[in-house]
Design an enzyme around this catalytic site. Sequence first.
Site, short mmCIF file in Angstrom:
data_model
loop_
_atom_site.label_atom_id
_atom_site.label_comp_id
_atom_site.label_asym_id
_atom_site.label_seq_id
_atom_site.Cartn_x
_atom_site.Cartn_y
_atom_site.Cartn_z
N ASP A 7 -28.35 -28.94 -24.77
CA ASP A 7 -28.46 -27.94 -23.73
C ASP A 7 -29.95 -27.61 -23.61
O ASP A 7 -30.74 -27.98 -24.49
CB ASP A 7 -27.64 -26.71 -24.13
CG ASP A 7 -27.76 -25.56 -23.15
OD1 ASP A 7 -27.68 -25.80 -21.94
OD2 ASP A 7 -27.96 -24.41 -23.60
N ASP A 9 -31.60 -24.25 -21.92
CA ASP A 9 -32.01 -22.85 -22.03
C ASP A 9 -31.52 -22.21 -23.31
O ASP A 9 -30.33 -22.29 -23.66
CB ASP A 9 -31.50 -22.06 -20.82
CG ASP A 9 -32.02 -22.64 -19.51
OD1 ASP A 9 -33.21 -23.00 -19.46
OD2 ASP A 9 -31.24 -22.76 -18.55
N ASP A 182 -26.55 -23.17 -27.45
CA ASP A 182 -26.57 -21.77 -27.89
C ASP A 182 -25.43 -20.96 -27.30
O ASP A 182 -25.24 -19.80 -27.69
CB ASP A 182 -27.88 -21.11 -27.43
CG ASP A 182 -27.87 -20.88 -25.91
OD1 ASP A 182 -27.80 -19.71 -25.48
OD2 ASP A 182 -27.89 -21.87 -25.16
#
Length: 221
Positions: A7, A9, A182
């Site tokens: 991922d 961000d 996250d």
Amino acid sequence: MSLKIFDLDETLIAADSVTLFGRFLLSEGVVDERFVEQESLYMDQYSAGKLDIHDFVDFFVGALRHLPVSDIQKMMPRFVESYIKPVVYHQGQARVKHYKEQGHDLLIISATPAFVVKEIAALLGIENVLAIDLVEEEVAGQSMYSGEILGTPTFREGKVTRLRSWLASNGASLKDSTFYSDSSNDIPLLELVDHPVVINPDERLLLKAQQDNWSVLHWKN
């Protein structure tokens, strides 16, 4: 060699690239404070798992509809230099470098518009990108973003759909694959890979990771 998926961000960078791009647009005089405030509300919806991705993209691209795609591309190096380079996770950068040296295939998959993700991926040295593709339309001889999403958005279960299509097109597999994220929005993809790794997880994702014995890492900028 195996596929290593990231991922973007809050995983490879210690921020949300869309939020940073909004601040950049504010500094460039493209948007006003109201845009930044509304974008913050959308990010709250994302964190709560309640974001309508089509609504958000229409809002986000709305600020750029008067700009040709070529003009937007000319802005991107300034954005990356001033807003992205300072927030790259050193641990993530080292992990990417290590995987590249070992010859693994690397892929970023993100729910951020592709024109942003591709610039950041280039900075990190990652060639393969799956992100939110945007419809372009011709206006007065110039290519402009319409605000509509092209194809399946790389968001929640859409990440799984787009990844499966990418694997089929590239003759790749998920054998011994790893995915770093996250966000609890990425649980569908984390459940798909052989080695899910969560980075600075939110509360829901941490609970899931503990229940399923996933690796948990804490990276600092």
